[in-house]
Design a protein around this motif. Structure first.
Motif, PDB file in Angstrom:
ATOM      1  N   SER A   1       8.892  22.254  23.385  1.00 47.50           N
ATOM      2  CA  SER A   1       9.793  21.101  23.425  1.00 47.50           C
ATOM      3  C   SER A   1      10.008  20.585  24.843  1.00 47.50           C
ATOM      4  O   SER A   1       9.583  21.204  25.828  1.00 47.50           O
ATOM      5  N   ASP A   2      10.698  19.441  24.942  1.00 45.79           N
ATOM      6  CA  ASP A   2      11.079  18.913  26.254  1.00 45.79           C
ATOM      7  C   ASP A   2      11.905  19.931  27.028  1.00 45.79           C
ATOM      8  O   ASP A   2      11.746  20.087  28.243  1.00 45.79           O
ATOM      9  N   LEU A   3      12.794  20.630  26.310  1.00 45.28           N
ATOM     10  CA  LEU A   3      13.653  21.614  26.967  1.00 45.28           C
ATOM     11  C   LEU A   3      12.822  22.746  27.561  1.00 45.28           C
ATOM     12  O   LEU A   3      13.056  23.171  28.702  1.00 45.28           O
ATOM     13  N   VAL A   4      11.849  23.238  26.803  1.00 45.92           N
ATOM     14  CA  VAL A   4      10.980  24.310  27.295  1.00 45.92           C
ATOM     15  C   VAL A   4      10.239  23.865  28.555  1.00 45.92           C
ATOM     16  O   VAL A   4      10.181  24.590  29.551  1.00 45.92           O
ATOM     17  N   MET A   5       9.700  22.648  28.513  1.00 40.58           N
ATOM     18  CA  MET A   5       8.937  22.152  29.655  1.00 40.58           C
ATOM     19  C   MET A   5       9.829  21.903  30.864  1.00 40.58           C
ATOM     20  O   MET A   5       9.455  22.197  32.004  1.00 40.58           O
ATOM     21  N   ARG A   6      11.015  21.347  30.636  1.00 40.06           N
ATOM     22  CA  ARG A   6      11.907  21.080  31.766  1.00 40.06           C
ATOM     23  C   ARG A   6      12.332  22.392  32.431  1.00 40.06           C
ATOM     24  O   ARG A   6      12.351  22.500  33.662  1.00 40.06           O
TER      25      ARG A   6
ATOM     26  N   ALA B   1       7.679  15.564  37.304  1.00 45.04           N
ATOM     27  CA  ALA B   1       7.332  16.083  35.975  1.00 45.04           C
ATOM     28  C   ALA B   1       8.582  16.558  35.246  1.00 45.04           C
ATOM     29  O   ALA B   1       8.740  16.330  34.038  1.00 45.04           O
ATOM     30  N   ALA B   2       9.483  17.230  35.959  1.00 49.11           N
ATOM     31  CA  ALA B   2      10.716  17.706  35.337  1.00 49.11           C
ATOM     32  C   ALA B   2      11.549  16.540  34.807  1.00 49.11           C
ATOM     33  O   ALA B   2      12.126  16.618  33.710  1.00 49.11           O
ATOM     34  N   GLU B   3      11.604  15.450  35.561  1.00 47.80           N
ATOM     35  CA  GLU B   3      12.367  14.281  35.124  1.00 47.80           C
ATOM     36  C   GLU B   3      11.772  13.676  33.860  1.00 47.80           C
ATOM     37  O   GLU B   3      12.494  13.134  33.016  1.00 47.80           O
ATOM     38  N   ARG B   4      10.483  13.801  33.714  1.00 51.50           N
ATOM     39  CA  ARG B   4       9.807  13.260  32.525  1.00 51.50           C
ATOM     40  C   ARG B   4      10.337  13.907  31.245  1.00 51.50           C
ATOM     41  O   ARG B   4      10.357  13.296  30.177  1.00 51.50           O
TER      42      ARG B   4
END
Length: 281
Positions: A182-187, A276-279
């Motif tokens: 998910s977005d959360l995992v990636m962030r 990338a984190a902001e994405r």
């Protein structure tokens, strides 16, 4: 120190005793699986001595069976013998031999330089990112097996809390945008990279898309005096090569030197990871 065969024997003996005590009380695998918060297959592996016994699981079962003082002493003695090993050997049932060798070498290395083109290096993965990777590469694995592989990856990172080694991680920029979960995992993974890069021991460098990179991961390890000075680890799909021959080793060293030369600076790499984190917000 116990040898590997004696540890294996202790694990099997402990498993046999646990099975005997369970059956003498008329309990099935299904009856006792909840006691260790696991599945019937986990209990079965424990009783057959196929999985390294976890003290918490064994002692919870022993208390559930109502063992007496003498029986508990036997459990504790067998458990101590079965646990007398290098920490990573406890995960041998879910770890290929070639990877266990790398983990052993990492623990004695002075410097590690690793290039990755598909995923964040194992030494820098968060728990949830690692879980997504394990699910991808082990589609038929049970949740118990996945938990054990993830725990191995997290335990492996403890070397970075010691004085050595120093780690240089060269990451293909596509890793930052190749979604794993998910977005959360990636962030959380991007933020973890930023924290690691902010320490004195870890140097994270990003390689942009316009640079030519190898088709497979490469890790170069340098060791203190008194043993082999260096080697390269080249990971393949289902195996790995350990390179020690001077000429071949020199070739891999040159490849990594070139990648360091074309990689973004530490400051620019940090900005790329922040972007990338902001994405994923």
């Amino acid at each position: 120190m116990q040898t590997a065969p004696s540890r294996a024997v202790a694990g099997r003996l402990l498993g046999e005793e646990l099975r005997r005590w369970r059956e003498s009380r008329g309990l099935t695998l299904k009856d006792v699986a909840p006691v260790i918060r696991g599945s019937t297959s986990k209990i079965s592996r424990l009783e057959r001595g196929e999985s390294p016994p976890k003290p918490r699981d064994v002692l919870d079962l022993a208390r559930h069976y109502g063992l007496g003082q003498e029986e508990m002493q036997l459990v504790e003695r067998l458990l101590e013998q079965a646990q007398d090993c290098e920490w990573y050997e406890q995960f041998s049932d879910v770890t290929p031999t070639y990877l266990r060798r790398l983990i052993q070498l990492e623990g004695s290395a002075q410097k590690i330089c690793t290039f990755e083109n598909q995923v964040v290096p194992g030494l820098l993965q968060t728990r949830e990112y690692a879980r997504e990777i394990v699910r991808l590469v082990m589609p038929g694995a049970s949740e118990d097996e996945i938990d054990r592989v993830v725990e191995l990856r997290i335990r492996r990172q403890l070397i970075l809390a010691d004085g050595i080694p120093r780690l240089t991680a060269l990451l293909d920029v596509s890793i930052l945008y190749r979604r794993r979960g998910s977005d959360l995992v990636m962030r959380e993974q991007m933020e973890h990279l930023l924290r690691a890069a902010g320490t004195a021991k870890v140097n994270v460098r990003v390689i942009k898309l316009e640079s030519v990179t190898p088709p497979h991961p490469i890790t170069h390890l340098v060791f203190p005096e008194g043993g082999p000075s260096e080697l390269a680890y080249v990971e393949l799909i289902r195996s790995a090569n350990y390179v020690t021959r001077t000429k071949t080793l020199d070739d891999y060293r040159k490849i990594l030197t070139h990648l360091r030369d074309v990689a973004a600076s530490m400051e620019e790499s940090r900005d790329i990871i922040v972007e990338a984190a902001e994405r994923y917000r």
